[in-house]
Design a protein around this motif. Structure first.
Motif, PDB file in Angstrom:
ATOM      1  N   ALA A  48       0.838  -1.209   0.000  1.00  0.00           N
ATOM      2  CA  ALA A  48       0.000   0.000   0.000  1.00  0.00           C
ATOM      3  C   ALA A  48       0.872   1.258   0.000  1.00  0.00           C
ATOM      4  CB  ALA A  48      -0.950  -0.008   1.198  1.00  0.00           C
ATOM      5  N   LYS A  49       1.906   1.274   0.836  1.00  0.00           N
ATOM      6  CA  LYS A  49       2.819   2.425   0.851  1.00  0.00           C
ATOM      7  C   LYS A  49       3.552   2.545  -0.484  1.00  0.00           C
ATOM      8  CE  LYS A  49       4.058   3.082   5.715  1.00  0.00           C
ATOM      9  NZ  LYS A  49       5.205   3.053   6.660  1.00  0.00           N
ATOM     10  N   ALA A  50       3.958   1.413  -1.039  1.00  0.00           N
ATOM     11  CA  ALA A  50       4.665   1.422  -2.322  1.00  0.00           C
ATOM     12  C   ALA A  50       3.765   1.974  -3.427  1.00  0.00           C
ATOM     13  CB  ALA A  50       5.139   0.011  -2.670  1.00  0.00           C
ATOM     14  N   LEU A  51       2.514   1.556  -3.442  1.00  0.00           N
ATOM     15  CA  LEU A  51       1.578   2.079  -4.449  1.00  0.00           C
ATOM     16  C   LEU A  51       1.347   3.574  -4.256  1.00  0.00           C
ATOM     17  CD1 LEU A  51      -1.067  -0.799  -4.536  1.00  0.00           C
ATOM     18  CD2 LEU A  51       0.549  -0.180  -6.354  1.00  0.00           C
ATOM     19  N   ALA A  56       1.946   9.211  -5.681  1.00  0.00           N
ATOM     20  CA  ALA A  56       2.117  10.564  -5.142  1.00  0.00           C
ATOM     21  C   ALA A  56       3.579  10.968  -4.977  1.00  0.00           C
ATOM     22  CB  ALA A  56       1.413  10.673  -3.788  1.00  0.00           C
ATOM     23  N   GLY A  57       4.472   9.994  -5.058  1.00  0.00           N
ATOM     24  CA  GLY A  57       5.880  10.270  -4.866  1.00  0.00           C
ATOM     25  C   GLY A  57       6.356   9.806  -3.498  1.00  0.00           C
ATOM     26  N   GLU A  58       7.605   9.399  -3.463  1.00  0.00           N
ATOM     27  CA  GLU A  58       8.190   8.902  -2.218  1.00  0.00           C
ATOM     28  C   GLU A  58       8.201   9.973  -1.134  1.00  0.00           C
ATOM     29  OE1 GLU A  58      11.924   6.632  -2.907  1.00  0.00           O
ATOM     30  OE2 GLU A  58      11.372   6.856  -5.026  1.00  0.00           O
ATOM     31  N   GLY A  59       8.473  11.208  -1.528  1.00  0.00           N
ATOM     32  CA  GLY A  59       8.527  12.302  -0.562  1.00  0.00           C
ATOM     33  C   GLY A  59       7.218  12.478   0.180  1.00  0.00           C
ATOM     34  N   ALA A  60       6.100  12.364  -0.548  1.00  0.00           N
ATOM     35  CA  ALA A  60       4.781  12.523   0.082  1.00  0.00           C
ATOM     36  C   ALA A  60       4.524  11.412   1.091  1.00  0.00           C
ATOM     37  CB  ALA A  60       3.688  12.548  -0.982  1.00  0.00           C
ATOM     38  N   VAL A  61       4.882  10.183   0.730  1.00  0.00           N
ATOM     39  CA  VAL A  61       4.680   9.050   1.638  1.00  0.00           C
ATOM     40  C   VAL A  61       5.577   9.202   2.869  1.00  0.00           C
ATOM     41  CG1 VAL A  61       4.919   6.539   1.893  1.00  0.00           C
ATOM     42  CG2 VAL A  61       3.894   7.497  -0.178  1.00  0.00           C
ATOM     43  N   GLU A  72      -6.876  11.451  -4.673  1.00  0.00           N
ATOM     44  CA  GLU A  72      -6.447  10.679  -5.845  1.00  0.00           C
ATOM     45  C   GLU A  72      -5.573   9.490  -5.437  1.00  0.00           C
ATOM     46  OE1 GLU A  72      -3.271  10.919  -9.472  1.00  0.00           O
ATOM     47  OE2 GLU A  72      -4.213  12.808  -8.897  1.00  0.00           O
ATOM     48  N   THR A  73      -4.635   9.731  -4.524  1.00  0.00           N
ATOM     49  CA  THR A  73      -3.725   8.670  -4.096  1.00  0.00           C
ATOM     50  C   THR A  73      -4.456   7.594  -3.309  1.00  0.00           C
ATOM     51  OG1 THR A  73      -1.868  10.204  -4.079  1.00  0.00           O
ATOM     52  CG2 THR A  73      -1.616   8.184  -2.790  1.00  0.00           C
ATOM     53  N   GLN A  74      -5.346   7.985  -2.422  1.00  0.00           N
ATOM     54  CA  GLN A  74      -6.107   6.996  -1.656  1.00  0.00           C
ATOM     55  C   GLN A  74      -6.975   6.150  -2.585  1.00  0.00           C
ATOM     56  OE1 GLN A  74      -8.009   8.924   1.679  1.00  0.00           O
ATOM     57  NE2 GLN A  74      -6.044   9.386   2.632  1.00  0.00           N
ATOM     58  N   HIS A  75      -7.583   6.788  -3.582  1.00  0.00           N
ATOM     59  CA  HIS A  75      -8.397   6.056  -4.561  1.00  0.00           C
ATOM     60  C   HIS A  75      -7.512   5.100  -5.369  1.00  0.00           C
ATOM     61  CE1 HIS A  75     -11.577   5.226  -7.428  1.00  0.00           C
ATOM     62  NE2 HIS A  75     -10.743   5.541  -8.398  1.00  0.00           N
ATOM     63  N   TYR A  76      -6.346   5.572  -5.779  1.00  0.00           N
ATOM     64  CA  TYR A  76      -5.404   4.761  -6.557  1.00  0.00           C
ATOM     65  C   TYR A  76      -5.001   3.505  -5.777  1.00  0.00           C
ATOM     66  CZ  TYR A  76      -1.092   3.517  -9.061  1.00  0.00           C
ATOM     67  OH  TYR A  76      -0.113   2.849  -9.749  1.00  0.00           O
ATOM     68  N   VAL A  77      -4.615   3.689  -4.530  1.00  0.00           N
ATOM     69  CA  VAL A  77      -4.178   2.555  -3.700  1.00  0.00           C
ATOM     70  C   VAL A  77      -5.315   1.546  -3.533  1.00  0.00           C
ATOM     71  CG1 VAL A  77      -3.398   1.853  -1.391  1.00  0.00           C
ATOM     72  CG2 VAL A  77      -2.360   3.844  -2.522  1.00  0.00           C
ATOM     73  N   LYS A  78      -6.516   2.033  -3.233  1.00  0.00           N
ATOM     74  CA  LYS A  78      -7.663   1.122  -3.061  1.00  0.00           C
ATOM     75  C   LYS A  78      -7.989   0.382  -4.354  1.00  0.00           C
ATOM     76  CE  LYS A  78      -9.879   3.694   0.652  1.00  0.00           C
ATOM     77  NZ  LYS A  78     -10.957   4.596   1.017  1.00  0.00           N
ATOM     78  N   THR A  79      -7.991   1.100  -5.475  1.00  0.00           N
ATOM     79  CA  THR A  79      -8.345   0.498  -6.758  1.00  0.00           C
ATOM     80  C   THR A  79      -7.327  -0.546  -7.195  1.00  0.00           C
ATOM     81  OG1 THR A  79      -9.509   2.498  -7.438  1.00  0.00           O
ATOM     82  CG2 THR A  79      -8.859   0.983  -9.182  1.00  0.00           C
ATOM     83  N   LEU A  83      -7.880  -4.620  -7.520  1.00  0.00           N
ATOM     84  CA  LEU A  83      -7.638  -5.329  -8.784  1.00  0.00           C
ATOM     85  C   LEU A  83      -6.612  -6.439  -8.595  1.00  0.00           C
ATOM     86  CD1 LEU A  83      -7.573  -2.284 -11.224  1.00  0.00           C
ATOM     87  CD2 LEU A  83      -9.287  -4.107 -11.164  1.00  0.00           C
ATOM     88  N   TRP A  84      -5.567  -6.159  -7.828  1.00  0.00           N
ATOM     89  CA  TRP A  84      -4.523  -7.157  -7.568  1.00  0.00           C
ATOM     90  C   TRP A  84      -5.098  -8.342  -6.799  1.00  0.00           C
ATOM     91  CZ3 TRP A  84      -0.178  -9.072  -9.019  1.00  0.00           C
ATOM     92  CH2 TRP A  84       0.551  -9.893  -8.168  1.00  0.00           C
TER      93      TRP A  84
END
Length: 108
Positions: A48-51, A56-61, A72-79, A83-84
């Motif tokens: 989840a952190k990697a996604l 969003a970029g490593e700096g943001a995480v 956007e990032t939370q939606h991306y990680v969930k989606t 799918l995975w």
């Protein structure tokens, strides 16, 4: 994402770090896979952190010490996670089907 290139949306600096040409489809896929793998390693297997870092970029995480509060990032990680997990479930079912005995009526 501004400046991102190709199917895996690699930033030019990231692509250069992976040693790939992001405009070349094969190299873009290779670079995207390598980058995601490096993020999974950086975050000790926390996919989840990697996604989130991929999106969003490593700096943001790192600043947020986890998934940033960006919609956007939370939606991306969930989606992507859904799918995975769905793909893993389907693959397991297919493997089990290979070994499941046929019902008596179909066996003859």
């Amino acid at each position: 994402q501004v400046g991102a290139v190709g199917l895996t949306q690699l930033m030019p600096k990231t692509a250069a770090g992976m040693g790939v040409n992001p405009a070349n489809v094969d190299e873009n896929l290779k670079g995207g896979g390598q980058y995601l793998q490096s993020l999974i390693k950086k975050y000790d297997g926390n996919v989840a952190k990697a996604l989130a870092a991929y999106n969003a970029g490593e700096g943001a995480v790192d600043r947020h010490q986890g998934i940033p509060p960006f919609e956007e990032t939370q939606h991306y990680v969930k989606t992507v996670s859904a799918l995975w997990h769905g793909a893993q479930r389907k693959a397991r079912q297919e493997r089990l089907r290979q070994y499941a005995p046929l019902p008596e009526a179909e066996a003859s």
